[in-house]
Design an enzyme around this catalytic site. Structure first.
Site, PDB file in Angstrom:
ATOM      1  N   TYR A 107      -2.010   5.502  -4.661  1.00  0.00           N
ATOM      2  CA  TYR A 107      -3.072   6.498  -4.675  1.00  0.00           C
ATOM      3  C   TYR A 107      -2.465   7.696  -5.392  1.00  0.00           C
ATOM      4  CZ  TYR A 107      -5.873   3.974  -1.202  1.00  0.00           C
ATOM      5  OH  TYR A 107      -6.645   3.037  -0.553  1.00  0.00           O
ATOM      6  N   HIS A 137     -12.887  -2.495  -2.987  1.00  0.00           N
ATOM      7  CA  HIS A 137     -12.052  -2.048  -1.867  1.00  0.00           C
ATOM      8  C   HIS A 137     -12.474  -2.767  -0.575  1.00  0.00           C
ATOM      9  CE1 HIS A 137      -9.154   1.469  -1.453  1.00  0.00           C
ATOM     10  NE2 HIS A 137      -9.152   0.972  -0.225  1.00  0.00           N
ATOM     11  N   GLN A 142       1.102  -0.427  -4.748  1.00  0.00           N
ATOM     12  CA  GLN A 142      -0.213   0.192  -4.928  1.00  0.00           C
ATOM     13  C   GLN A 142      -0.061   1.704  -4.838  1.00  0.00           C
ATOM     14  OE1 GLN A 142      -2.072   1.632  -2.013  1.00  0.00           O
ATOM     15  NE2 GLN A 142      -3.550   2.481  -3.461  1.00  0.00           N
ATOM     16  N   SER A 196       0.807  -1.227   0.000  1.00  0.00           N
ATOM     17  CA  SER A 196       0.000   0.000   0.000  1.00  0.00           C
ATOM     18  C   SER A 196       0.839   1.276   0.000  1.00  0.00           C
ATOM     19  CB  SER A 196      -0.886  -0.008   1.247  1.00  0.00           C
ATOM     20  OG  SER A 196      -1.475   1.258   1.453  1.00  0.00           O
ATOM     21  N   LYS A 249      -6.872  -1.090 -10.173  1.00  0.00           N
ATOM     22  CA  LYS A 249      -7.593  -1.772  -9.085  1.00  0.00           C
ATOM     23  C   LYS A 249      -8.873  -1.000  -8.742  1.00  0.00           C
ATOM     24  CE  LYS A 249      -6.895  -3.307  -4.271  1.00  0.00           C
ATOM     25  NZ  LYS A 249      -7.568  -2.375  -3.376  1.00  0.00           N
ATOM     26  N   THR A 283      -5.128   2.456  -7.633  1.00  0.00           N
ATOM     27  CA  THR A 283      -6.465   2.260  -7.060  1.00  0.00           C
ATOM     28  C   THR A 283      -7.371   3.402  -7.506  1.00  0.00           C
ATOM     29  OG1 THR A 283      -5.517   1.104  -5.190  1.00  0.00           O
ATOM     30  CG2 THR A 283      -7.740   1.961  -4.892  1.00  0.00           C
TER      31      THR A 283
HETATM   32  C1  LIG Z   1      -7.709  -1.954   6.663  1.00  0.00           C
HETATM   33  C2  LIG Z   1      -7.677  -1.923   5.179  1.00  0.00           C
HETATM   34  C3  LIG Z   1      -6.824  -1.058   4.540  1.00  0.00           C
HETATM   35  C4  LIG Z   1      -6.772  -1.027   3.146  1.00  0.00           C
HETATM   36  N1  LIG Z   1      -5.881  -0.197   2.533  1.00  0.00           N
HETATM   37  C5  LIG Z   1      -5.833  -0.170   1.183  1.00  0.00           C
HETATM   38  C6  LIG Z   1      -4.889   0.670   0.521  1.00  0.00           C
HETATM   39  O1  LIG Z   1      -4.095   1.348   1.147  1.00  0.00           O
HETATM   40  N2  LIG Z   1      -4.900   0.658  -0.840  1.00  0.00           N
HETATM   41  C7  LIG Z   1      -5.784  -0.109  -1.571  1.00  0.00           C
HETATM   42  O2  LIG Z   1      -5.764  -0.078  -2.788  1.00  0.00           O
HETATM   43  N3  LIG Z   1      -6.647  -0.929  -0.955  1.00  0.00           N
HETATM   44  C8  LIG Z   1      -6.700  -0.984   0.387  1.00  0.00           C
HETATM   45  N4  LIG Z   1      -7.573  -1.824   0.997  1.00  0.00           N
HETATM   46  C9  LIG Z   1      -8.427  -2.715   0.188  1.00  0.00           C
HETATM   47  C10 LIG Z   1      -7.716  -4.046  -0.056  1.00  0.00           C
HETATM   48  O3  LIG Z   1      -6.627  -3.893  -0.914  1.00  0.00           O
HETATM   49  C11 LIG Z   1      -8.675  -5.074  -0.700  1.00  0.00           C
HETATM   50  O4  LIG Z   1      -9.262  -4.509  -1.841  1.00  0.00           O
HETATM   51  C12 LIG Z   1      -9.753  -5.562   0.253  1.00  0.00           C
HETATM   52  O5  LIG Z   1      -9.271  -5.622   1.573  1.00  0.00           O
HETATM   53  C13 LIG Z   1     -10.240  -6.945  -0.169  1.00  0.00           C
HETATM   54  O6  LIG Z   1     -11.290  -7.380   0.626  1.00  0.00           O
HETATM   55  P1  LIG Z   1     -11.111  -8.346   1.893  1.00  0.00           P
HETATM   56  O7  LIG Z   1     -10.559  -7.521   2.991  1.00  0.00           O
HETATM   57  O8  LIG Z   1     -12.509  -8.800   2.153  1.00  0.00           O
HETATM   58  O9  LIG Z   1     -10.193  -9.469   1.500  1.00  0.00           O
HETATM   59  C14 LIG Z   1      -7.616  -1.875   2.389  1.00  0.00           C
HETATM   60  C15 LIG Z   1      -8.464  -2.766   3.042  1.00  0.00           C
HETATM   61  C16 LIG Z   1      -8.486  -2.812   4.429  1.00  0.00           C
HETATM   62  C17 LIG Z   1      -9.382  -3.818   5.090  1.00  0.00           C
END
Ligand SMILES: Cc1cc2nc3c(=O)[nH]c(=O)nc-3n(C[C@H](O)[C@H](O)[C@H](O)COP(=O)(O)O)c2cc1C
Length: 399
Positions: A173, A292, A171, A150, A268, A199
Site C-alpha cells: 500500500y 479486492h 504487496q 501483505s 493489483k 494494490t
Molecule cells: C481479510 C482480508 C484481508 C486482505 N488484505 C489485503 C491486503 O492487505 N492487501 C491486498 O492487496 N489485498 C488484501 N486482501 C484482498 C486479497 O488479496 C484478494 O484480493 C481477495 O481476498 C481475493 O478474493 P477471495 O478472498 O474471494 O479469494 C484482503 C482480503 C481479505 C479477505
C-alpha cells in the site's frame, strides 16, 4: 434432536451435496454445510471442500475476526458477484486425450511454482491463528505455491520469506508519503522479495458493513490484543500524519517505483481493459485482475467477468493474474482458459488457517489442487499452458 446434531444420514447427504456439480448457490450451500458441522470435524483431512472449511473457521474464530475476513462492502453485492460470475462460463471438455500425466506447474516472472494457485496478500493473519503468516508460508512451501505477503501482515517480511524458502512477492500500500514507500520497498527487496505488488483499488475509504455487524455482536474485550502497535512492515517508519491510502496516486507511480527498486512491479486491482493497457504502457511487469475480494468499490461485477476484456487488452504482453471468489478447481480452470496465467485465493486459505493453522492451509491447497487436476484430466488438458479459450464457453451475461 437439535438442529446442530444432524444424523449420520443427513451428514452423508450434505457430503453428497458438497460434491454435487448441481449446486451452485454459494450462500445456500454454505448454510447447509454449516448446519452439518453439529457433528464436529476435528481433522483437516475430514474437510471435503473450501465451503466446509469456511464454516469451521466461522465457528472457531471470534465474530469480529471472522467478520473482518468475510466482509465485502455495502450490501456485499460484489462479493456475491465474484461467485455468481463463474456460472456465466462453462467448461468445454475434450475426450480421448492421454491425460495419464498432467503438469500443473507454472513460472511467474521467473518464479516457479507447482500449482497455478497463488496465496494472495491477506492482512493480519495473527487474528486467525497463532501460526499466522508463518503457517501460510510453510503450507505454501510444502505444497509448492507462490505467495504474496501483505503490507498489513502480522509477521515481519524477513521471517515469512525464510519460512517460504523461495522468493515471495511483497504487496504494497503506497503511502501518501513517498519516503515511507521507498523505505518499505527497500526492506522488502533486502528480504529477498522479487516483485512488489502494488494494490491500486483502495484510494480512500470503504464501507464494510458485514464486519461492523459481526464486530457489534462480539462481546469480548479486545484492548489486550489491539494495543495500537504498528504492523511489522511499518515499524521504525515515521508514519505520523501519513496514511496507507494515497488518493493522489496516478500511473506515474510505476515509473517512480522502478527508479528506486529492482523488484518487478505488479499492479493489483485492475478491472477494465483500458487500465490493463495503461498498466502495460506504464511499464508494469504483471497485473492482477481483482476487486479486492469484493472489499473495494461495490461494482456489482464479478472478477471473472472482468477477465475477458483485460486479457484481450493485454494480449499476452505481460502475465495476467486474477483473484476473487475462487473456491473450486473448476473456477481456476475457467480463469486459465480465459487467459489468466495464475489464480489468487485470499479467504480460502485463511479459512484453513483459522480452522486448523498451517495444517488447515495445507488441506485447502490440497483440495483445490485435487479439484483442478480432476478438471484438467476430465477436460483433456495436460498442462496449464494447454488450457486455452477452446475449453470455455461464455454464455453472456449471467441470469
Ligand atoms: C481479510 C482480508 C484481508 C486482505 N488484505 C489485503 C491486503 O492487505 N492487501 C491486498 O492487496 N489485498 C488484501 N486482501 C484482498 C486479497 O488479496 C484478494 O484480493 C481477495 O481476498 C481475493 O478474493 P477471495 O478472498 O474471494 O479469494 C484482503 C482480503 C481479505 C479477505
Amino acid at each position: 434432536m437439535s438442529q446442530h446434531q444432524p444424523t449420520t444420514q443427513r451428514r452423508q447427504f450434505l457430503k453428497y451435496l458438497a460434491a454435487s456439480p448441481l449446486l451452485t448457490s454459494y450462500s445456500a450451500f454454505a448454510q447447509e454445510v454449516e448446519e452439518a458441522l453439529g457433528e464436529r470435524l476435528t481433522e483437516p483431512g475430514e474437510v471435503i471442500n473450501v465451503f466446509e472449511m469456511e464454516a469451521l473457521a466461522r465457528e472457531k474464530l471470534p465474530p469480529a475476526h471472522f467478520g473482518y475476513l468475510a466482509t465485502g462492502v455495502d450490501s456485499d453485492e460484489t462479493l456475491r458477484a465474484n461467485r455468481e460470475g463463474f456460472s456465466r462460463f462453462q467448461i468445454k471438455p475434450r475426450r480421448l486425450v492421454d491425460v495419464s500425466e498432467i503438469d500443473t506447474s507454472i513460472n511467474l516472472l521467473g518464479t516457479g511454482a507447482g500449482s497455478p494457485i497463488v496465496l494472495c496478500p491477506v492482512g493480519s493473519q495473527g487474528a486467525y491463528h497463532a501460526d499466522a503468516e508463518l503457517g501460510s508460508a510453510r503450507a505454501a512451501a510444502a505444497k509448492g505455491h507462490h505467495m504474496i505477503l501483505s503490507t498489513q501482515a502480522s509477521t515481519p517480511v524477513e521471517a515469512v520469506a525464510e519460512a517460504r524458502g523461495a522468493p515471495i512477492w511483497h504487496q504494497l500500500y503506497a503511502t501518501n508519503r513517498w519516503e515511507n514507500t521507498v523505505q518499505m520497498l527497500q526492506r522488502a527487496e533486502a528480504a529477498g522479495c522479487t516483485a512488489v505488488c502494488l494494490t491500486v483499488d483502495l484510494p480512500g475509504g470503504r464501507n464494510t458493513e458485514t464486519q461492523a455487524r459481526m464486530t457489534r455482536s462480539d462481546t469480548r474485550t479486545c484492548t489486550a490484543c489491539h494495543t495500537g502497535q504498528p504492523k511489522p512492515m511499518l515499524e521504525g517508519l515515521d508514519m505520523r500524519g501519513a496514511s496507507l491510502n494515497n488518493p493522489a496516486m496516478t500511473w506515474k507511480v510505476i515509473g517512480r517505483m522502478k527508479e528506486v527498486t529492482s523488484m518487478q512491479v505488479v499492479i493489483k486491482g485492475i478491472e477494465v481493459g483500458f487500465d490493463a493497457a495503461m498498466a502495460v504502457q506504464s511499464g508494469a511487469d504483471a497485473i492482477v485482475v481483482s476487486n479486492h475480494g469484493g472489499r473495494a468499490v461495490e461494482t456489482g461485477r464479478g472478477s471473472i467477468e472482468c477477465l475477458p476484456e483485460v486479457a484481450a487488452a493485454v494480449n499476452g504482453r505481460i502475465p495476467v493474474l486474477i483473484d476473487g471468489g475462487f473456491r473450486r478447481g473448476t473456477d481456476v480452470f475457467k480463469a486459465l482458459a480465459l487467459g489468466a496465467s495464475a489464480v489468487g485465493i485470499g479467504r480460502p486459505y485463511c479459512f484453513g488457517l483459522g480452522a486448523f493453522g498451517q495444517a488447515g492451509v495445507e488441506r485447502v491447497l490440497d483440495l483445490l489442487n485435487r479439484e483442478l487436476a480432476i478438471a484438467m484430466r476430465g477436460s483433456g488438458t495436460t498442462s496449464i499452458a494447454a488450457i486455452g479459450p477452446d475449453y470455455v464457453h461464455d454464455r453472456g451475461r449471467r441470469v
